[in-house]
Scaffold this active site. Structure first.
Site, PDB file in Angstrom:
ATOM      1  N   ASP A 155       3.239  -5.514  11.934  1.00 31.08           N
ATOM      2  CA  ASP A 155       2.153  -4.527  11.022  1.00 31.08           C
ATOM      3  C   ASP A 155       3.407  -3.363  11.589  1.00 31.08           C
ATOM      4  OD1 ASP A 155       0.456  -3.312   9.934  1.00 31.08           O
ATOM      5  OD2 ASP A 155      -0.710  -4.105  11.045  1.00 31.08           O
ATOM      6  N   HIS A 181      -2.465 -10.425  10.820  1.00 28.60           N
ATOM      7  CA  HIS A 181      -2.733  -9.084  12.593  1.00 28.60           C
ATOM      8  C   HIS A 181      -3.983 -10.189  12.960  1.00 28.60           C
ATOM      9  CE1 HIS A 181      -4.538  -7.277   9.669  1.00 28.60           C
ATOM     10  NE2 HIS A 181      -2.846  -6.799   8.881  1.00 28.60           N
ATOM     11  N   ASN A 189       0.446  -0.888   0.165  1.00 27.55           N
ATOM     12  CA  ASN A 189       0.217   0.032  -0.174  1.00 27.55           C
ATOM     13  C   ASN A 189       1.085   1.089   0.473  1.00 27.55           C
ATOM     14  OD1 ASN A 189       0.594  -0.097   2.478  1.00 27.55           O
ATOM     15  ND2 ASN A 189      -0.993   0.629   3.569  1.00 27.55           N
TER      16      ASN A 189
HETATM   17 ZN   LIG Z   1      -3.360  -5.048   7.957  1.00 28.47          ZN
END
Ligand SMILES: [Zn+2]
Lengths: 335, 429
Positions: free
Chosen positions: B304, B231, B91
């Protein structure tokens, strides 16, 4: 008391002290010269990120009656949508030497963040934040309930400053123990309901919440309140001494607004305070609404304007409560 | 010999001297006296030697958000945390949905030289969830992408998810799903529960995560594909994954250090540093993910790591960005929560933070045993060290660590990546 951020932060004694002081403030308001010199030389900023003329005027009136200088500051648009950041806005207030900042914000927690930041040393009073808290609203509600249901004979005749002082003395030290307070409507999105549950239970009342399950938070069963989905059953099983109708926003029924209930008509039928339900209340019960009302949706005009309604008085008590809160936070901060 | 690491404790508990030469482990065991030549000696007495850590889930932000992190600063942070390989999420701006972008990220990683940067490719063009990106082109590029994810966004459309799961079979890759039902989380700010009901922030129900995971494991079973779940944060999600594994479905699952450590109670502070996606959950969820990591139902720890510039967090909670950093604090947190409590041994940590993530991402040369001839990727960890986290002292370019001011147990003393030290004496070199 340096800040007032949440009704949950108040102990029973602190809350009673605020109510007692508010009654004294109310008594002074019956005098010809209403202005007290208490906060002379101090500056109160009404920092309203979210529009609320009613609440702003109430705080402004309260501050002026205590002789504070008042600055109204309404940043263009909420900072949550673009615009100046919360931090920069509060830093700007530093230049105005604010002693107290009254904050209204659409984001839950914004007053808490300001009070716990290094951006300002001022006292922070929460005038409504998102769907979190509106502590002065619950205090004025408690003041109204206490006066009507705990004042005995002294509460009834509102004439002359002497009588009011007498009334304040009669009410002093009392809480709401033994009373049943029922809150009906959009609890999920209501800061009035959250502060109300916190404060009324702290003051010893039993609180009953009534709403469709869509308008109640998950885990509401862990709140210190009883919950009903059926208003008629609630009125029959736990008849309230004080019945508070919450504002319901019409847009909440559309799919875009979340689709929380099917139609205004169905909401009115199930949860509105109409003539039939009004007639079912106990003779001493009072009807409340934090305003602004949707007449015909959550409350009929008959109920809003009838003899049980204390809605107009709530507004007047708002000024007295806010005088007390400004006094206690601003002078407390100085001492 | 280039380096001689003396007296390290291997994950098995054995003590060994480890010789490094020419990028590989030359000796593991008692080093013969005099055979070391002019090797630089690293005293590893009391240190745990782990295979270099592999992060399955990192946001390096470059290209496009170099104000929060670059491949270089993120690589340095990774090395400081004991990592020798990170998977860089897609992203970015532009999105890593073409061979061109993944090769750019891969080259930036190679040029920085601190860790192996393995770009993750987007599942869908622009992360928009409509059309499959050119997955094979990314797989066959120099970046050799083997993990695809729209992380940050959920591959919500069940047909697109099915196609992605099927399609990657041809390139031996895996789809890593960010499980978040979008309609159930519109405007959501934090875990939906008692705390959200009290602090007045819009709730993010556990079912929004669990319903997608349930659907995806069934899809993976139906089409016979591998699935990786990013996650995992709820007790219900853990149950679904246990069920799927018991059924023989090829699913792997990940947990972050922050979901192991923190609960939704943090939201009472309204400090947006605790705002993260998925949100911090309730105490029973935290216990469930700890138990699952301990018994292997959750396979891997993924950081993350999600750096953000200060202004993205210096604001109202509901205006703040989601995410927190984690590369430099992950191993101490796992040590403190899982090893010190006796729930995991060091061999288990090596599995969860090195072997398994490398295998899921098909990273050759990483996550291998500390054995002669293997690529010398190694982390030396001092479990007795105590240090207080000061955001400004971390290597990451952003300050949004959720453990600022906390004392952590254990610290990475040295990291070797392909035989070269990237960290020595606790400092990135
Ligand atoms: Zn994520």
């Amino acid at each position: 008391m340096k800040h007032l951020l949440s009704a949950a932060d108040l102990s029973r004694d602190e809350a009673v002290a605020i109510l007692d002081m508010a009654e004294q403030m109310a008594a002074t308001q019956a005098r010809e010269i209403k202005k007290l010199p208490t906060l002379r030389g101090l500056t109160v900023v009404n920092l309203f990120f979210e529009d609320s003329t009613r609440t702003r005027i109430s705080f402004e009136t309260a501050a002026k009656r205590l002789s504070a200088d008042v600055i109204n500051f309404s940043p263009k648009g909420s900072s949550v949508s673009k615009g100046e950041s919360l931090k920069d806005t509060v830093l700007t207030l530093g230049a105005m030497h604010a002693d107290g900042i009254v904050v209204r914000h659409s984001a839950s927690g914004a007053p808490y963040q300001i009070a716990h930041s290094t951006w300002t040393d001022a006292s922070v009073i929460n005038a409504g934040d998102g769907t979190h808290q509106h502590p002065t609203q619950s205090l004025l509600d408690a003041m109204t309930i206490r006066r009507h249901l705990k004042g005995g004979a002294a509460a009834e005749a509102p004439a002359g400053a002497d009588r009011l002082t007498e009334r304040a003395a009669a009410l002093a030290g009392q809480d709401l123990s033994g009373l049943d307070v029922m809150i009906v409507g959009d609890v999920l999105h209501s800061r009035v309901a959250r502060s109300g549950v916190d404060l009324f239970t702290t003051l010893g009342a039993r609180v009953t919440l009534v709403a469709p399950a869509t308008l109640l938070p998950v885990e509401v069963d862990k709140w210190p309140a009883d919950v009903f989905y059926d208003l008629d059953r609630a009125l029959a099983e736990q008849p309230p001494d004080a019945l508070m109708m919450l504002r319901v926003q019409r847009e909440r029924m559309s799919g875009q607004g979340g689709g929380f209930f099917p139609s205004p008509q169905e909401y009115s039928r199930e949860y509105g305070l109409d003539a039939r339900r009004l007639a079912a209340l106990a003779p001493h019960a009072i009807v409340m609404h934090p305003g602004p009302m949707n007449r015909g949706l959550e409350i009929t005009s008959e109920a809003a304007d009838g003899p049980r309604s204390v809605i107009v008085e709530q507004v007047a008590n708002g000024v007295a409560v806010r005088m007390a809160v400004l006094y206690l936070t601003l002078t407390g901060a100085k001492e | 010999m280039d380096y001689l690491i003396k007296g390290a404790t291997l994950p098995s508990g054995e003590r060994a001297d480890i010789g490094v030469a020419g990028g590989v482990f030359a000796t593991v065991g008692r080093a013969a006296a005099g055979s070391t030549g002019n090797a630089q000696v690293v005293d590893a007495d009391g240190l745990i030697a782990l295979p270099g850590l592999v992060d399955p889930h990192t946001h390096l932000r470059e290209p496009g958000r170099e104000d929060s992190e670059t491949v270089r600063s993120g690589s340095r942070a990774a090395a400081a945390g004991g990592y020798t390989c990170v998977h860089a999420m897609a992203n970015t701006y532009p999105v890593a949905d073409t061979a061109g972008v993944v090769e750019q990220v891969w080259r930036l990683g190679r040029d920085a030289g601190y860790v192996e940067v393995r770009p993750v490719g987007a599942v869908s063009v622009g992360l928009e969830g409509r059309h499959l990106a050119e997955l094979a082109a990314m797989a066959r590029s120099a970046a050799q992408v083997r993990v695809f994810s729209d992380d940050g966004m959920c591959v919500w459309d069940p047909v697109l998810m099915r196609r992605a799961l099927e399609y990657v079979k041809g390139i031996d890759a895996v789809v890593a799903q960010h499980a978040q039902e979008p309609r159930l989380t519109e405007g959501a700010q934090m875990h939906e529960g008692l705390v959200s009901s009290q602090v007045g922030l819009t709730g993010w129900p556990a079912v929004a995560e669990e319903s997608i995971i349930a659907r995806d494991v069934l899809l993976a079973e139906h089409v016979g594909s591998r699935l990786h779940v990013c996650h995992v944060s709820t007790a219900g999600a853990v149950e679904i994954i246990r069920w799927a594994k018991a059924r023989g479905i090829a699913v792997t699952a990940e947990v972050t250090p922050h979901h192991l450590l923190l609960t939704d109670e943090q939201a009472r502070t309204y400090d947006p540093v605790y705002k993260v996606n998925p949100p911090l959950r309730a105490a029973e969820d935290v216990e469930a993910v700890r138990a699952a990591l301990a018994d292997g139902a959750i396979d891997v720890v993924g950081t993350d790591h999600a750096p953000h510039p200060r202004e993205a967090k210096d604001c109202e909670w509901q205006a703040a960005a989601f995410g927190m950093t984690g590369l430099e604090t992950a191993l101490p947190i796992v040590h403190q929560l899982m090893v010190e409590t006796g729930r995991m041994g060091w061999a288990d940590v090596a599995q969860a933070m090195s072997h398994r993530p490398a295998r899921i991402g098909r990273v050759g040369g990483q996550g291998r045993p500390i054995a002669v001839g293997e690529s010398a990727n190694l982390t030396l960890f001092d479990p007795s060290a105590r240090w207080r986290v000061v955001p400004e002292q971390l290597e990451t370019a952003s300050g949004n660590t959720p453990v600022a001011g906390r004392e952590l147990h254990g610290r990475t003393v040295a990291t070797f990546y392909a035989g070269r030290p990237t960290v020595l004496d606790g400092k990135v070199v």
